[in-house]
Enzyme design. Structure first.
Site, PDB file in Angstrom:
ATOM      1  N   VAL B 120     -93.724-127.029 -78.288  1.00 62.13           N
ATOM      2  CA  VAL B 120     -94.489-125.986 -78.987  1.00 62.13           C
ATOM      3  C   VAL B 120     -95.942-126.067 -78.505  1.00 62.13           C
ATOM      4  O   VAL B 120     -96.569-127.121 -78.609  1.00 62.13           O
ATOM      5  CB  VAL B 120     -94.431-126.175 -80.518  1.00 62.13           C
ATOM      6  CG1 VAL B 120     -95.228-125.073 -81.219  1.00 62.13           C
ATOM      7  CG2 VAL B 120     -92.991-126.187 -80.999  1.00 62.13           C
ATOM      8  N   VAL B 122     -99.731-123.687 -78.064  1.00 55.83           N
ATOM      9  CA  VAL B 122    -100.570-122.492 -78.206  1.00 55.83           C
ATOM     10  C   VAL B 122    -101.847-122.766 -77.407  1.00 55.83           C
ATOM     11  O   VAL B 122    -102.427-123.855 -77.518  1.00 55.83           O
ATOM     12  CB  VAL B 122    -100.905-122.200 -79.688  1.00 55.83           C
ATOM     13  CG1 VAL B 122    -101.904-121.044 -79.811  1.00 55.83           C
ATOM     14  CG2 VAL B 122     -99.640-121.890 -80.477  1.00 55.83           C
ATOM     15  N   GLY B 128    -106.212-121.942 -84.176  1.00 51.88           N
ATOM     16  CA  GLY B 128    -107.042-121.752 -85.371  1.00 51.88           C
ATOM     17  C   GLY B 128    -107.069-120.318 -85.877  1.00 51.88           C
ATOM     18  O   GLY B 128    -107.946-119.944 -86.657  1.00 51.88           O
ATOM     19  N   LEU B 131    -101.873-118.268 -85.131  1.00 52.09           N
ATOM     20  CA  LEU B 131    -100.865-117.856 -84.144  1.00 52.09           C
ATOM     21  C   LEU B 131     -99.774-118.908 -83.942  1.00 52.09           C
ATOM     22  O   LEU B 131     -98.626-118.563 -83.654  1.00 52.09           O
ATOM     23  CB  LEU B 131    -101.543-117.530 -82.809  1.00 52.09           C
ATOM     24  CG  LEU B 131    -102.372-116.245 -82.847  1.00 52.09           C
ATOM     25  CD1 LEU B 131    -103.111-116.048 -81.525  1.00 52.09           C
ATOM     26  CD2 LEU B 131    -101.473-115.049 -83.126  1.00 52.09           C
ATOM     27  N   LYS B 133     -98.579-120.721 -86.314  1.00 52.33           N
ATOM     28  CA  LYS B 133     -97.706-120.458 -87.455  1.00 52.33           C
ATOM     29  C   LYS B 133     -96.844-119.211 -87.197  1.00 52.33           C
ATOM     30  O   LYS B 133     -95.642-119.214 -87.477  1.00 52.33           O
ATOM     31  CB  LYS B 133     -98.577-120.264 -88.703  1.00 52.33           C
ATOM     32  CG  LYS B 133     -97.855-120.473 -89.994  1.00 52.33           C
ATOM     33  CD  LYS B 133     -98.818-120.668 -91.165  1.00 52.33           C
ATOM     34  CE  LYS B 133     -99.159-122.138 -91.341  1.00 52.33           C
ATOM     35  NZ  LYS B 133     -99.856-122.438 -92.601  1.00 52.33           N
ATOM     36  N   TYR B 163     -96.607-128.571 -89.626  1.00 56.68           N
ATOM     37  CA  TYR B 163     -95.180-128.280 -89.815  1.00 56.68           C
ATOM     38  C   TYR B 163     -94.795-128.330 -91.295  1.00 56.68           C
ATOM     39  O   TYR B 163     -93.940-127.578 -91.744  1.00 56.68           O
ATOM     40  CB  TYR B 163     -94.317-129.214 -88.966  1.00 56.68           C
ATOM     41  CG  TYR B 163     -94.418-128.895 -87.491  1.00 56.68           C
ATOM     42  CD1 TYR B 163     -93.990-127.661 -86.995  1.00 56.68           C
ATOM     43  CD2 TYR B 163     -94.973-129.797 -86.590  1.00 56.68           C
ATOM     44  CE1 TYR B 163     -94.106-127.342 -85.661  1.00 56.68           C
ATOM     45  CE2 TYR B 163     -95.093-129.478 -85.238  1.00 56.68           C
ATOM     46  CZ  TYR B 163     -94.658-128.253 -84.784  1.00 56.68           C
ATOM     47  OH  TYR B 163     -94.771-127.940 -83.454  1.00 56.68           O
TER      48      TYR B 163
END
Lengths: 183, 183
Positions: B120, B122, B128, B131, B133, B163
């Site tokens: 995972v 980003v 922050g 995104l 999530k 998480y």
């Protein structure tokens, strides 16, 4: 039983038809419990063999899982899970031409970096004899042979020490196993 | 870039050729950092889109992973892992016909019971802003749609709370995530 039917559907002896899938593994104190010898014939030595054959009788597997008290799962889904597992490992007690499924494990994987081991089970009659360890060593050998560098699993509290003895580490560098279930 | 070549290899506009793979997702404060507008044209609104398309440019993915400081991995193995993942999810910033890979995640699975989420990521320019999530919610929605009942992952210490906020539980009922690495 459908499995035996499949297994012995040729007239060739078992050992010549399935040698590519089965591997004999010498295990001390392999255990005789649950095995029967045909009346009038001398009892035969029991061997423990391991296999990556996927054509496992689902009812026999269910019986094994029942024996350790697992909740029943739809056989249709078990079949699908086996089909889509990267590795399926089974452990058998073999006496003459009688075979009994006494252990099972499977792993999912991306075929490159990670594998996750699921559904490790050894029949209670065969626990405490080093067979769980032998099964796991067989699984790890197979995964290592596929160049998988990160083998993971989720261990119930009472088997954490068992996996530690095989070289598994819990929460290395603070990495936490996490679960999400649909609401 | 090979990916764009593949992506735009037909003369049809992007939105009609790939609508089955792409899903737009409205995200507040989607962020403009890193995006450029062509000189002389008015700046276009940036959108965030999600995709399960597997045909991801491996160099662009490597660039994304570099940006968060991950160790480089052989692209041949990354390709194999993507091919054998059950789900591949990517997140894109789209402005006009420019698209930028800003997030990625994938999951292995037995297609029946369990899925495990890996890799995972980003891009730091887009962190922050909710995104990560949004990407995870997209992944969970996709897995739920496949009737996967047990979604797992291994979380580094600094993302455990992230998480948790998504409903993941660490060590439920004492179950421990464990790792084994080849000697």
């Amino acid at each position: 039983m459908g499995f035996w039917k499949t297994w012995f559907s040729t007239s060739e002896p078992f050992t010549t038809t399935k040698t590519t899938h089965f591997e004999e593994h010498t295990v001390e104190a392999a255990g005789n419990s649950g095995a029967t010898s045909v009346s009038g014939t001398p009892p035969q030595e029991a061997r423990i063999v391991f296999s990556t054959e996927r054509d496992i009788d689902l009812y026999e597997l269910e019986e094994l899982c029942d024996a350790v008290g697992w909740s029943r799962r739809p056989l249709r889904k078990v079949k699908k899970a086996i089909e889509h597992s990267f590795l399926v490992a089974s452990m058998w007690q073999v006496r003459g031409n009688q075979r009994r499924l006494i252990g099972f494990a499977r792993a999912t994987s991306d075929h490159a970096f990670n594998a996750t081991i699921w559904d490790v089970v050894v029949h209670p009659d065969f626990q405490g004899k080093g067979l769980g360890k032998a099964l796991m060593k067989y699984v790890l050998k197979k995964l290592r042979g596929e160049e998988i560098s990160n083998v993971t699993l989720f261990a119930d509290p009472h088997v954490v020490d068992f996996y530690r003895s095989l070289g598994f580490m819990s929460d290395p560098e603070g990495i936490k196993g996490m679960f999400w279930y649909p609401q």
